[in-house]
Design a protein around this motif. Structure first.
Motif, short mmCIF file in Angstrom:
data_model
loop_
_atom_site.label_atom_id
_atom_site.label_comp_id
_atom_site.label_asym_id
_atom_site.label_seq_id
_atom_site.Cartn_x
_atom_site.Cartn_y
_atom_site.Cartn_z
N SER A 97 39.54 45.45 48.41
CA SER A 97 40.07 44.39 47.59
C SER A 97 39.32 44.32 46.12
CB SER A 97 40.10 43.20 48.24
OG SER A 97 40.88 42.04 47.49
N ILE A 98 38.01 44.35 46.19
CA ILE A 98 37.27 44.22 45.02
C ILE A 98 37.54 45.27 44.30
CG2 ILE A 98 34.59 44.62 44.12
CD1 ILE A 98 33.97 42.57 46.64
N ARG A 99 37.69 46.71 44.85
CA ARG A 99 37.99 47.95 44.02
C ARG A 99 39.51 47.54 43.07
NH1 ARG A 99 35.93 50.70 48.22
NH2 ARG A 99 37.90 50.91 49.21
N LEU A 100 40.40 47.03 43.88
CA LEU A 100 41.66 46.66 43.25
C LEU A 100 41.53 45.76 42.36
CD1 LEU A 100 44.66 47.74 44.14
CD2 LEU A 100 44.63 45.65 45.49
N VAL A 101 40.82 44.34 42.74
CA VAL A 101 40.83 43.44 41.55
C VAL A 101 39.94 44.07 40.20
CG1 VAL A 101 40.13 41.05 41.16
CG2 VAL A 101 41.18 41.78 43.38
N LYS A 102 39.11 44.55 40.66
CA LYS A 102 38.19 45.06 39.48
C LYS A 102 38.77 45.91 38.65
CE LYS A 102 33.78 47.17 38.44
NZ LYS A 102 32.30 47.69 39.04
N GLU A 103 39.82 46.98 39.03
CA GLU A 103 40.61 47.78 38.18
C GLU A 103 41.63 47.00 37.30
OE1 GLU A 103 42.10 50.92 36.25
OE2 GLU A 103 40.13 50.86 37.51
N GLN A 104 42.18 45.87 37.96
CA GLN A 104 42.87 45.43 37.25
C GLN A 104 42.14 44.28 36.13
OE1 GLN A 104 44.95 42.91 40.13
NE2 GLN A 104 46.22 44.61 41.03
N HIS A 105 41.24 43.93 36.46
CA HIS A 105 40.32 43.33 35.42
C HIS A 105 39.89 43.95 34.18
CE1 HIS A 105 39.63 39.19 37.07
NE2 HIS A 105 40.31 39.36 37.79
N SER A 106 39.56 45.42 34.64
CA SER A 106 39.30 46.19 33.87
C SER A 106 40.24 46.87 32.63
CB SER A 106 38.74 47.78 34.56
OG SER A 106 37.67 47.32 35.24
N GLN A 107 41.72 46.76 33.12
CA GLN A 107 42.66 47.03 32.34
C GLN A 107 42.80 45.99 31.25
OE1 GLN A 107 45.93 47.91 35.01
NE2 GLN A 107 45.07 49.73 35.47
N ARG A 108 42.56 44.74 31.64
CA ARG A 108 42.73 43.46 30.72
C ARG A 108 41.72 43.93 29.71
NH1 ARG A 108 43.14 39.07 35.53
NH2 ARG A 108 44.75 39.75 36.57
N VAL A 109 40.43 44.01 30.00
CA VAL A 109 39.47 44.23 28.76
C VAL A 109 39.30 45.50 28.32
CG1 VAL A 109 38.18 42.14 30.18
CG2 VAL A 109 37.53 44.81 30.53
N ARG A 110 40.15 46.49 28.56
CA ARG A 110 40.12 47.73 28.08
C ARG A 110 40.23 47.97 26.60
NH1 ARG A 110 42.29 52.12 32.00
NH2 ARG A 110 40.41 51.15 32.90
N GLY A 111 40.94 47.07 26.04
CA GLY A 111 41.08 47.17 24.39
C GLY A 111 39.84 46.70 23.70
N GLN A 112 39.37 45.47 23.93
CA GLN A 112 38.00 45.24 23.68
C GLN A 112 36.99 46.22 24.21
OE1 GLN A 112 37.20 42.48 21.35
NE2 GLN A 112 35.08 43.53 21.32
N ALA A 113 36.93 46.54 25.22
CA ALA A 113 35.66 47.74 25.58
C ALA A 113 35.86 48.90 24.46
CB ALA A 113 35.99 47.97 26.91
#
Length: 455
Positions: A107-123
């Motif tokens: 579940s953590i891997r799944l949620v973390k990937e979704q959060h990563s996609q949200r901040v990818r632009g700024q990253a």
């Protein structure tokens, strides 16, 4: 969670799995009931428990694939475990609570990937700035004080004069422009990365020494000389990690595991007793009794916090060739109210498996050999011959279901795959017919069923 109707869920499963309509309908209804439950008033919502499913059928007919595709369809945390891995408390083996700990990790891997996609632009913006800085600053190797390493202090860079700052700004603009054009992908840069240390597990627990000492000891860093293309990947992962709120990820992951988690318990028939009062059956019954609280609903302590299993959907599966469902302890039988029998595959099913799913085996081999310039095709007679041989082999020998097709196709295409490839090899078209299939499989197509002669 995606709001799919049962008919839409079955339609999506049909894209990858042939047949087994009864099992598809059962899991589709179970998944839709989760959405229905979420719409109920809070006082009654907690009282509605998931209707766990018991799949009964031989290996290779699609039990695991149905559960895996179902979880992927709605981005639900999913974990597949073998019931035979576990032993009752007091014996050597994994304890059943590790099922829920594995589910939380998924579940953590799944949620973390979704959060990563949200901040990818700024990253990506931050990565570009760091690359510009790395490409315009020569690395300064200064002696480091060990006390500063422990305290996490970094040496301050000397301030530049106004003239040097202007020159640096012009140079950075030039580097930034070239980076955006993709002209510096093969330039070499030095990147500071965290040194990966081997995982040292603490015996008897799911924790390791890195987790225990992570907050005390500073991270060990080292310099790696890599291309800009590779540095971008390293820095992007680092920047995403810095931008993500991990506390929020853990909270969301626990909630998602509790409300939408799916656990697939395979080989459940292997822990069913045979009615004896001694021997290995005692241990099997102990495993069932250990699994029971998890399935009934309990709270499991993990390093991320307590996790309730009351609304986790459990899908158990087994062939039940030797043992029967009635050999399971009554309490466990009662926690799997939905039971579906998966039918053995027919000749027509094998033929459809070869060609119809989106990940069909024939399509996979066509793409693999297409890399080496081989255009592969099968005519109807070849597909009929392969399907007939798969069915016959499963009937006369061990029934391994659709996995038999992998064995047959490997034997049929072995010579073609071996001789394909090479820089000077011309592009060729290869058409497989029934004669070629018979030639490669040989005696397998003429194997007789001798079981009818056994008294």
């Amino acid at each position: 969670m995606t709001q799919l109707t049962p008919r839409e869920i079955v339609r999506e499963l049909d894209r990858y799995i042939i047949g087994q309509d009864e099992a598809k309908r059962a899991v589709a209804v179970a998944l839709r009931n989760r959405y229905r439950r979420a719409q109920l008033p809070e006082d009654i919502r907690e009282e509605v428990t998931p209707k766990n499913i018991l799949m009964i059928g031989p290996t290779g007919v699609g039990k695991t694939e149905i559960a895996r595709r179902l979880a992927k369809l709605v981005d639900a945390p999913f974990v597949k475990v073998e019931a035979t891995k576990f032993t009752e408390v007091g014996y050597v083996g994994r304890d059943v609570e590790s099922i829920i700990r594995d589910l939380i990790e998924a579940s953590i891997r799944l949620v973390k990937e979704q959060h990563s996609q949200r901040v990818r632009g700024q990253a990506e913006v931050n990565v570009e700035n760091r690359l510009v800085e790395l490409l315009t600053h020569a690395p300064k190797k200064k002696p480091t004080n060990p006390i500063d390493i422990l305290l996490g202090n970094r040496a301050k860079e000397p301030e530049l004069s106004p003239e040097d700052r202007d020159k640096l700004a012009v140079r950075q603009d030039d580097v930034r422009t070239r980076l955006r054009r993709g002209e510096m992908e093969n330039e070499m840069v030095e990147v500071e990365v965290e040194e990966v240390t081997p995982r040292a597990d603490i015996p008897g627990t799911d924790m390791n020494m890195n987790d225990v000492l992570g907050g005390i000891l500073p991270k060990k860093m080292k310099l790696r000389r890599v291309t800009v293309r590779e540095a971008r990947k390293i820095l992007l992962a680092e920047e995403e990690q810095n931008l993500i709120d991990m506390d929020r990820v853990y909270t969301e992951a626990i909630e998602r595991a509790e409300q939408h988690g799916i656990v697939f318990l395979d080989e459940i028939d292997k822990v069913a007793g045979r009615g004896n009062g001694s021997g290995p059956d005692v241990s099997r019954e102990g495993v069932q009794r250990d699994i029971l609280p998890i399935v009934e609903g309990s709270t499991v302590n993990t390093k991320y916090g307590p996790v309730k299993t009351d609304h986790v959907l459990f899908i158990a599966a087994g062939a039940f060739h030797v043992a029967k469902v009635s050999d399971l302890i009554p309490e466990l039988q009662g926690r799997f109210p939905v039971r579906v029998d998966l039918k053995p595959l027919s000749v027509d099913d094998y033929k459809r498996i070869l060609t119809q799913p989106e990940n069909a085996l024939i399509r996979q081999y066509q793409l693999l050999l297409g890399v080496d310039g081989v255009s592969l095709s099968f005519d109807e007679s070849a597909l009929d011959a392969i399907a007939e041989c798969a069915w016959q082999d499963n009937e006369t020998g061990e029934n391994i279901g659709a996995r038999r097709l992998h064995t047959l196709l490997e034997r049929i295409l072995n010579d073609i795959a071996f001789n394909a490839g090479g820089g000077d090899a011309p592009e060729v078209e290869v058409r497989i017919d029934a004669d070629y299939v018979k030639k490669m499989l040989g005696a397998d197509l003429h194997r007789k069923d001798v079981r009818k002669y056994i008294l």
